[in-house]
Design a protein around this motif. Structure first.
Motif, PDB file in Angstrom:
ATOM      1  N   ARG B 305     111.023  51.157  -9.420  1.00  0.00           N
ATOM      2  CA  ARG B 305     111.728  52.134  -8.580  1.00  0.00           C
ATOM      3  C   ARG B 305     112.898  51.470  -7.850  1.00  0.00           C
ATOM      4  O   ARG B 305     113.996  52.030  -7.800  1.00  0.00           O
ATOM      5  CB  ARG B 305     110.769  52.765  -7.573  1.00  0.00           C
ATOM      6  CG  ARG B 305     111.497  53.722  -6.631  1.00  0.00           C
ATOM      7  CD  ARG B 305     110.557  54.474  -5.732  1.00  0.00           C
ATOM      8  NE  ARG B 305     109.921  55.565  -6.431  1.00  0.00           N
ATOM      9  CZ  ARG B 305     108.659  55.955  -6.237  1.00  0.00           C
ATOM     10  NH1 ARG B 305     107.900  55.308  -5.385  1.00  0.00           N
ATOM     11  NH2 ARG B 305     108.168  56.977  -6.904  1.00  0.00           N
ATOM     12  N   GLU B 306     112.650  50.264  -7.348  1.00  0.00           N
ATOM     13  CA  GLU B 306     113.733  49.534  -6.664  1.00  0.00           C
ATOM     14  C   GLU B 306     114.891  49.241  -7.612  1.00  0.00           C
ATOM     15  O   GLU B 306     116.061  49.279  -7.220  1.00  0.00           O
ATOM     16  CB  GLU B 306     113.206  48.200  -6.133  1.00  0.00           C
ATOM     17  CG  GLU B 306     112.803  48.269  -4.691  1.00  0.00           C
ATOM     18  CD  GLU B 306     112.447  46.906  -4.150  1.00  0.00           C
ATOM     19  OE1 GLU B 306     113.305  46.003  -4.183  1.00  0.00           O
ATOM     20  OE2 GLU B 306     111.297  46.740  -3.704  1.00  0.00           O
ATOM     21  N   ILE B 309     116.885  52.259  -7.853  1.00  0.00           N
ATOM     22  CA  ILE B 309     117.754  52.425  -6.678  1.00  0.00           C
ATOM     23  C   ILE B 309     118.971  51.506  -6.788  1.00  0.00           C
ATOM     24  O   ILE B 309     120.110  51.922  -6.534  1.00  0.00           O
ATOM     25  CB  ILE B 309     116.962  52.112  -5.378  1.00  0.00           C
ATOM     26  CG1 ILE B 309     115.809  53.084  -5.201  1.00  0.00           C
ATOM     27  CG2 ILE B 309     117.892  52.142  -4.172  1.00  0.00           C
ATOM     28  CD1 ILE B 309     116.223  54.505  -4.936  1.00  0.00           C
ATOM     29  N   PRO B 399     117.536  54.914 -14.740  1.00  0.00           N
ATOM     30  CA  PRO B 399     117.437  54.990 -13.281  1.00  0.00           C
ATOM     31  C   PRO B 399     116.778  56.276 -12.787  1.00  0.00           C
ATOM     32  O   PRO B 399     115.957  56.231 -11.863  1.00  0.00           O
ATOM     33  CB  PRO B 399     118.884  54.874 -12.796  1.00  0.00           C
ATOM     34  CG  PRO B 399     119.751  54.985 -13.997  1.00  0.00           C
ATOM     35  CD  PRO B 399     118.914  54.666 -15.183  1.00  0.00           C
ATOM     36  N   ILE B 403     113.342  56.135 -10.565  1.00  0.00           N
ATOM     37  CA  ILE B 403     113.262  56.604  -9.179  1.00  0.00           C
ATOM     38  C   ILE B 403     112.198  57.693  -9.063  1.00  0.00           C
ATOM     39  O   ILE B 403     111.427  57.744  -8.114  1.00  0.00           O
ATOM     40  CB  ILE B 403     114.639  57.119  -8.711  1.00  0.00           C
ATOM     41  CG1 ILE B 403     115.629  55.957  -8.656  1.00  0.00           C
ATOM     42  CG2 ILE B 403     114.529  57.794  -7.347  1.00  0.00           C
ATOM     43  CD1 ILE B 403     117.074  56.388  -8.527  1.00  0.00           C
TER      44      ILE B 403
END
Ligand SMILES: Nc1ncnc2c1ncn2[C@@H]1O[C@H](COP(=O)(O)OP(=O)(O)O)[C@@H](O)[C@H]1O
Ligand SMILES: [Mg+2]
Lengths: 243, 406
Positions: B305-306, B309, B399, B403
């Motif tokens: 997830r990072e 981001i 992405p 996310i």
């Protein structure tokens, strides 16, 4: 009328293959104009996040086009899309998605670092100014994991503004906050919009917040069913007043 | 600081316990590698030194053929005729001075020395011992077979009728420095010598058999006026001895035997040691690579997830790729630095524990810069290579998906 910042034209998005294929967006056309604070509302599963991802160049439409500043992005490769995204768009998500290994200030400046390819202390002043504008100067050097939910979301908002984007896409930024924090975050959006002329597109479930926006776009089952500007002719019935 | 380094360093610091674990794992692998390589190299050097301590790397001697013109090189610049001796010690090399010069000029040759050798008896009173008489030119002989620092007693000098004998021969004959002995050659010529020094070349056999006299004295005793029996050569590196020997043989039309040729079993032992080191190195490398790769794969999954981001805020995919490659390199590098220290410490400890009765170390350990630098370079490279798969996975993350789903 203000100039268009971002335009989607006949955007269709389908997921899955063959029999499992489902169409989530059915030919959406929408223009976001400079300086607007718009709300995107609609029931859960209506395709708001999917549309926001496409507008944010995080996802590509199955057909249709996304234009940014009048420029068609369909033919751009990942490198060009990433650069355009980093420089002209900002994101706020339902969960703050700050990076816990970094301080509040570093999180705010992450888009600027990524764009330059290096960490530069000359950027600190800008980061501190952004943190000041969300009222968190004294938290600048705290780790992101030590911030409260409301504080984290304000830091995330400051991060979205780091590269002075033309448009900030906010997907339920207050959805996870208590009323007080939600009010604080929304107040900041409105202030940035008014004072700096930043353009916002805000997905929200809170009809009272939506009612305080300049424009409300309603999505149902992947179709725009209403697009109303305050003080202008509506495509659907309804009146808007500031509360 | 470059963005990638900033993120990579922070991620390593963040995943503290994971980082410590994987760095320790790399360190242990590299430590064992350094320790065993040091031990193996030490054993090898010891074995080589023992064998080659008294033996020249290459012995050049005449072929079995009869009178024949010998050339120094293809251009026939220098040629000479070897004098034929119809006695039992048959072949010898005349006019060896030019040959010595030509051999010394060969690449890889450190020194060459003329040797006159034949069988003889040494007598002292009623005791008689069968020995190998070796007439030497002391200065150049010492450059080929370092003997001056292996002198047990007396002086390192032989002039006129002085000789050097081995420790065991001295004991057998009951003679010491300054005593006189008689040498009788197979040609039945004899001469009386004074023992100038007693050497210990580390081999009982050599110490019992070698009698070193001046070149001239041996030539007289063995009836080889003006000629020598062989030329002995020292080369570097020692494992190129065979190659150099073949080159010398081609150029001189003499026979040149390298230590590798005369000690095939030693060569085999050294080679199998080397290949066991390679096998060990291979498995340690694989283990280190798998360890680093698995930790990074877990990290990419945890951070997806990072990573999404990072991509959303404008981080290019190749920067994400480099973040993980740098993590791999740093883990490999840090682990191998710690591991080198560990290996050296282990080696030192081992040496201090394994001592002979007289306090000298039983296992010689050779720690050189190469055995430290090679594993550090290797582990860093392996770290990068191991990071390729996780790094590509991170760079290719969609992405929006990342996310949404974390
Ligand atoms: N990656 C995906 N794969 C399959 N289905 C998806 C994917 N993303 C969204 N959807 C589906 O699209 C529909 C709209 O989702 P979303 O855009 O998240 O709705 P909203 O944000 O309005 O709640 C949902 O039915 C969801 O299951
Ligand atoms: Mg949603």
């Amino acid at each position: 009328m203000a100039e268009p910042v971002l335009e989607v034209r006949h955007v269709v998005r389908e997921f899955g293959e063959g029999d499992a294929r489902t169409r989530v967006l059915h030919g959406i056309s929408l223009t976001v104009r400079s300086g607007e604070l718009s709300a995107l509302v609609g029931p859960s599963g209506s395709g708001k996040s999917t549309l926001l991802n496409i507008m944010g160049l995080l996802d590509r439409p199955s057909s249709g086009a996304v234009l940014i500043g009048g420029r068609d992005t369909t033919q751009l490769d990942d490198r060009a899309l990433t650069e355009l995204r980093g420089r002209t768009l900002g994101f706020v998500f339902q969960f703050h998605h700050l990076m816990p290994a970094f301080s509040a200030l570093e999180n705010v400046l992450m888009p600027a670092y990524a764009d330059r390819g290096r960490v530069d202390s000359k950027l600190d002043a800008r980061g501190l100014q952004l943190l000041a504008s969300v009222g968190l100067t004294e938290r600048a050097h705290h780790s992101a994991r030590d911030l409260s939910g409301g504080e984290a979301q304000r830091v995330a908002l400051a991060r979205a503004l780091a590269n002075e984007p033309a448009l900030v896409l906010a997907d339920e930024p207050t959805g996870n906050l208590d009323t007080h924090s939600a009010e604080a975050v929304f107040g900041l959006l409105r202030r940035f919009c008014k004072e700096r002329g930043t353009t916002f597109l805000l997905v929200t479930h809170d009809s009272r917040l939506a009612a305080r926006c300049d424009r409300i776009v309603t999505l149902v089952d992947g179709r725009v069913v209403s697009d109303a500007r305050r003080g202008a002719a509506d495509t659907a019935p309804g009146t808007f007043s500031e509360t | 600081m470059p963005f990638e380094w900033f993120v990579a360093l922070r991620y390593l610091r963040e995943g503290r316990s994971q980082t410590v674990l994987i760095v320790s794992a790399v360190a242990i692998g590299v430590g064992v590698l350094v320790f065993l390589t040091a031990l193996m190299n030490g054993l090898q050097e010891n074995l080589l030194a023992k064998t080659l301590g008294s033996q020249a790397h290459i012995v050049v001697h005449p072929p079995d053929a009869q009178v024949r013109a010998l050339h120094l090189d293809e251009s026939n610049e220098v040629s000479f005729t070897r004098s034929e001796k119809p006695s039992q010690h048959a072949q010898s090399i005349g006019q060896y001075a030019q040959l010595l010069a030509a051999i010394t000029a060969q690449p890889g040759v450190l020194a060459a020395t003329p040797i006159v050798s034949g069988s003889a008896f040494v007598t002292r009173g009623a005791i008689q011992k069968s020995v190998t008489l070796r007439g030497i030119d002391l200065a150049s002989f010492d450059r080929v077979v370092a003997i001056s620092d292996k002198l047990h007693a007396g002086r390192f000098a032989i002039t006129g009728t002085e000789i050097l004998i081995g420790r065991e021969l001295g004991q057998d004959l009951g003679v010491g420095v300054g005593d006189r002995v008689r040498v009788v050659s197979a040609e039945n010529r004899s001469e009386s010598f004074t023992v100038a020094g007693i050497f210990d070349l580390g081999s009982k056999d050599v110490n019992q058999r070698w009698v070193l006299t001046p070149l001239r004295a041996a030539q007289t005793l063995l009836d080889l006026a003006g000629a020598v029996s062989s030329l002995e050569v020292k080369v570097t590196p020692v494992f190129q001895a065979e190659e150099i020997a073949q080159r010398i043989a081609r150029r001189t039309a003499l026979v040149a035997d390298s230590w590798m040729h005369t000690n095939p079993q030693l060569l085999l032992a050294l080679q199998s040691q080397a290949s066991s080191t390679n096998v060990m190195q291979f498995f340690v490398t694989i283990t280190v690579a798998l360890g680093i790769a698995s930790v990074l794969i877990v990290s990419v999954v945890q951070k997806s997830r990072e990573i999404g981001i990072l991509r959303a805020v404008g981080t290019q995919a190749n920067r994400v790729l480099r973040v993980f490659l740098i993590e791999g390199a740093l883990v490999g590098f840090a682990g191998s630095i710690v591991g080198s220290g560990l290996g050296v410490g282990l080696a030192k400890l081992f040496v201090s524990l394994q001592r002979n009765a007289d306090g000298s170390s039983m296992f010689p350990i050779a720690i050189t810069w190469q055995i430290l630098i090679a594993p550090i370079a290797l582990a860093t490279g392996v770290g990068i290579a191991a990071a390729v798969v996780p790094a590509r996975r991170a760079a290719r993350l969609d992405p929006a998906e990342a996310i949404r789903n974390g």
